[in-house]
Design a protein around this motif. Structure first.
Motif, PDB file in Angstrom:
ATOM      1  N   GLU A  52       0.802  -1.209   0.000  1.00 47.96           N
ATOM      2  CA  GLU A  52       0.000   0.000   0.000  1.00 47.96           C
ATOM      3  C   GLU A  52       0.841   1.268   0.000  1.00 47.96           C
ATOM      4  O   GLU A  52       0.435   2.279  -0.587  1.00 47.96           O
ATOM      5  CB  GLU A  52      -0.949  -0.020   1.200  1.00 47.96           C
ATOM      6  N   SER A  56       0.413   4.001  -3.098  1.00 48.70           N
ATOM      7  CA  SER A  56       0.057   5.399  -2.849  1.00 48.70           C
ATOM      8  C   SER A  56       0.976   6.335  -3.630  1.00 48.70           C
ATOM      9  O   SER A  56       2.064   5.953  -4.050  1.00 48.70           O
ATOM     10  CB  SER A  56       0.184   5.714  -1.353  1.00 48.70           C
ATOM     11  N   ASN A  60       1.434  10.403   0.266  1.00 42.23           N
ATOM     12  CA  ASN A  60       0.568   9.638   1.162  1.00 42.23           C
ATOM     13  C   ASN A  60       1.190   8.322   1.620  1.00 42.23           C
ATOM     14  O   ASN A  60       0.518   7.507   2.264  1.00 42.23           O
ATOM     15  CB  ASN A  60      -0.762   9.322   0.461  1.00 42.23           C
ATOM     16  N   ALA A  64      -0.282   5.525   4.522  1.00 45.51           N
ATOM     17  CA  ALA A  64      -0.698   4.170   4.153  1.00 45.51           C
ATOM     18  C   ALA A  64       0.012   3.128   5.008  1.00 45.51           C
ATOM     19  O   ALA A  64      -0.593   2.153   5.464  1.00 45.51           O
ATOM     20  CB  ALA A  64      -0.412   3.923   2.674  1.00 45.51           C
ATOM     21  N   LYS A  67      -1.138   3.227   8.832  1.00 46.50           N
ATOM     22  CA  LYS A  67      -2.457   2.624   8.974  1.00 46.50           C
ATOM     23  C   LYS A  67      -2.345   1.122   9.188  1.00 46.50           C
ATOM     24  O   LYS A  67      -3.048   0.535  10.012  1.00 46.50           O
ATOM     25  CB  LYS A  67      -3.311   2.881   7.734  1.00 46.50           C
ATOM     26  N   SER A 137      -7.679  -1.862   4.012  1.00 45.44           N
ATOM     27  CA  SER A 137      -6.784  -0.720   4.114  1.00 45.44           C
ATOM     28  C   SER A 137      -6.357  -0.155   2.764  1.00 45.44           C
ATOM     29  O   SER A 137      -6.350   1.053   2.554  1.00 45.44           O
ATOM     30  CB  SER A 137      -5.547  -1.125   4.938  1.00 45.44           C
ATOM     31  N   ILE A 141      -6.972   4.106   0.624  1.00 47.18           N
ATOM     32  CA  ILE A 141      -5.801   4.961   0.773  1.00 47.18           C
ATOM     33  C   ILE A 141      -6.039   6.357   0.213  1.00 47.18           C
ATOM     34  O   ILE A 141      -6.882   6.571  -0.648  1.00 47.18           O
ATOM     35  CB  ILE A 141      -4.555   4.350   0.098  1.00 47.18           C
ATOM     36  N   GLU A 142      -5.297   7.305   0.752  1.00 48.99           N
ATOM     37  CA  GLU A 142      -5.144   8.665   0.237  1.00 48.99           C
ATOM     38  C   GLU A 142      -6.300   9.611   0.550  1.00 48.99           C
ATOM     39  O   GLU A 142      -6.252  10.768   0.167  1.00 48.99           O
ATOM     40  CB  GLU A 142      -4.879   8.665  -1.274  1.00 48.99           C
TER      41      GLU A 142
END
Length: 453
Positions: A52, A56, A60, A64, A67, A137, A141-142
């Motif tokens: 992730e 991204s 970001n 990511a 998280k 997740s 994202i973002e």
């Protein structure tokens, strides 16, 4: 020197002592097996993190990654507090049965030299829950607030999925006892649940800024595709721990069984996991020629055969995985046309594939008997249960995210999204050589230092 003649009683005592030692070592072998399954499952989360972060944009990337770290950290204690109790209390539906031994203050929920099973099984299930929570997740994202994500992932990973597990995995689960449900590798209870929960969230979360222009979807490129591909391969590695945790290591002469107590072995799992992986990669490569989807095809392939790992011929597993890859790719394209911005295709890869996988067990293994007087596997039972899994995932995902949206807690403000979540949510830079300037351009840190900044 005369030796004492053994008596029947002394021989029996010696035999009993040897049997006790054997039983102890068998219990220790069970602990060791699930210990390492749990450890290998941690690699899934390292993979999700890399996957992730790479998917991204650089502004970001840390949000990511953080998280994913936090998802693992918050699901473990919440699963301890109430997740394990849910699994033991709700096999019959929505009315709880007595399950006080699974409450956090019970003796079995802590160190006990007489109990060599509860802790290690709890750990494996906690990592199943963390995996389920992390599936969502990547899709969000973002643009999601970290706080909102953590609320949602706890509900999914320590609540919704384990309720599905109580219904579809527990020896007394009503899906098994009434419908003959078969899902040994969690295609339904983990992947379908997570995928459709994610769909509910995405509907309320909305697309990223710039994803759709006049209704036409735009490509938002990953800032580090190689990292994403490596992360996906780490997830595949972790799946061997995940699927190992789905088989039951029994002591004595019983040997391996599925979670439904049907006889099986790791060889069956090995054949079909690898053939599913290969078929998924090949199918997605043919369907897209895209590196991201090619590697995601490995996940599609494994999930597509996971429900029937113990039953399929390896050649059939390969064919199923290859064909389901085209379904997953088509589902992702359809969702995008409908205005759903799933950044990593999680709804298609996990949700749609999971539902199809459960149904296909009914197609190819219908009539296979279950043990313990439970109904045989059937296409009807598998289809009904697949629909239930999709609904059980979607409804809480949509409802909770809708409430968060109404209280303005779900999504970051547009100006924060444009600037980048790392600047506001994380307060750090993934690549410290550069920092974003106010004009939106990139400024080299060395240049700022030379100017006395």
């Amino acid at each position: 020197m005369a030796t004492e003649t053994p008596t029947l009683e002394s021989l029996q005592a010696s035999l009993d002592a040897q049997q006790a030692i054997f039983n102890m070592h068998q219990a220790m072998n069970v602990e060791v097996f699930y210990w390492w399954c749990t450890a290998i499952m941690v690699m899934i989360h390292a993979g999700f993190l890399a996957y992730e972060m790479g998917a991204s944009r650089s502004k970001n990337a840390l949000a990511a990654g953080v998280k994913n770290i936090l998802a693992l950290a918050v699901i473990i204690p919440t699963f301890y507090l109430f997740g394990w109790w849910i699994y033991n209390a709700f096999p019959g539906g929505l009315m709880p049965v007595e399950a006080s031994a699974a409450l956090p203050w019970a003796q079995s929920m802590g160190p006990d030299v007489q109990d060599m099973g509860t802790g290690i099984f709890w750990a494996a299930f906690a990592l199943f829950g963390a995996t389920t929570g992390s599936i969502m997740s990547g899709a969000v994202i973002e643009r999601i607030r970290v706080s909102a994500f953590l609320i949602l992932t706890v509900i999914l990973g320590s609540g919704v999925w384990i309720l599905a597990g109580a219904w579809g995995w527990h020896p007394d689960g009503w899906m098994l006892t009434e419908m003959g449900y078969h899902d040994v590798g969690a295609s339904g209870v983990v992947h379908a649940i997570a995928g459709f929960f994610t769909l509910g969230v995405l509907i309320n979360l909305g697309p990223r800024v710039g994803k759709f222009i006049n209704g036409v979807p735009q490509q938002i490129r990953a800032h580090n595709l190689p990292m994403t591909l490596i992360g996906l391969m780490m997830i595949i590695f972790g799946f061997f721990g995940f699927l190992g945790g789905c088989i039951i290591f029994n002591g004595g002469d019983t040997g391996w069984t599925t979670i439904y107590n049907n006889p099986t072995n790791l060889s069956a799992f090995a054949f079909n996991t690898l053939m599913g992986f290969a078929g998924g990669v090949i199918g997605c490569y043919i369907a897209t020629r895209d590196p991201f989807w090619t590697m995601s095809g490995g996940l599609v392939g494994i999930i597509s055969v996971a429900a029937g790992l113990d039953l399929y011929d390896p050649g059939l597993a390969f064919i199923i995985a290859t064909c389901v890859s085209f379904i997953a790719v088509g589902a992702a394209k359809l969702l995008e046309k409908k205005g759903i911005d799933d950044a990593v295709g999680a709804v298609a890869v996990h949700g749609v594939t999971g539902v199809v996988a459960v149904i296909l067990v009914g197609v190819f293994a219908g009539g296979t008997p279950n043990v313990g007087g439970n109904p045989a596997i059937s296409l009807y039972g598998q289809t009904i249960c697949a629909i239930i899994m999709a609904v059980l995932g979607f409804v809480p995902g949509y409802t909770v995210s809708y409430l968060l949206k109404k209280f303005n807690m779900l999504r970051v403000p547009e100006n924060v999204e444009v600037l980048g979540l790392d600047e506001v949510e994380i307060l750090a830079h993934p690549y410290p050589e550069t920092v974003p300037a106010k004009s939106g351009t990139t400024t080299n840190v060395g240049d700022l230092e030379a100017k006395g900044a």
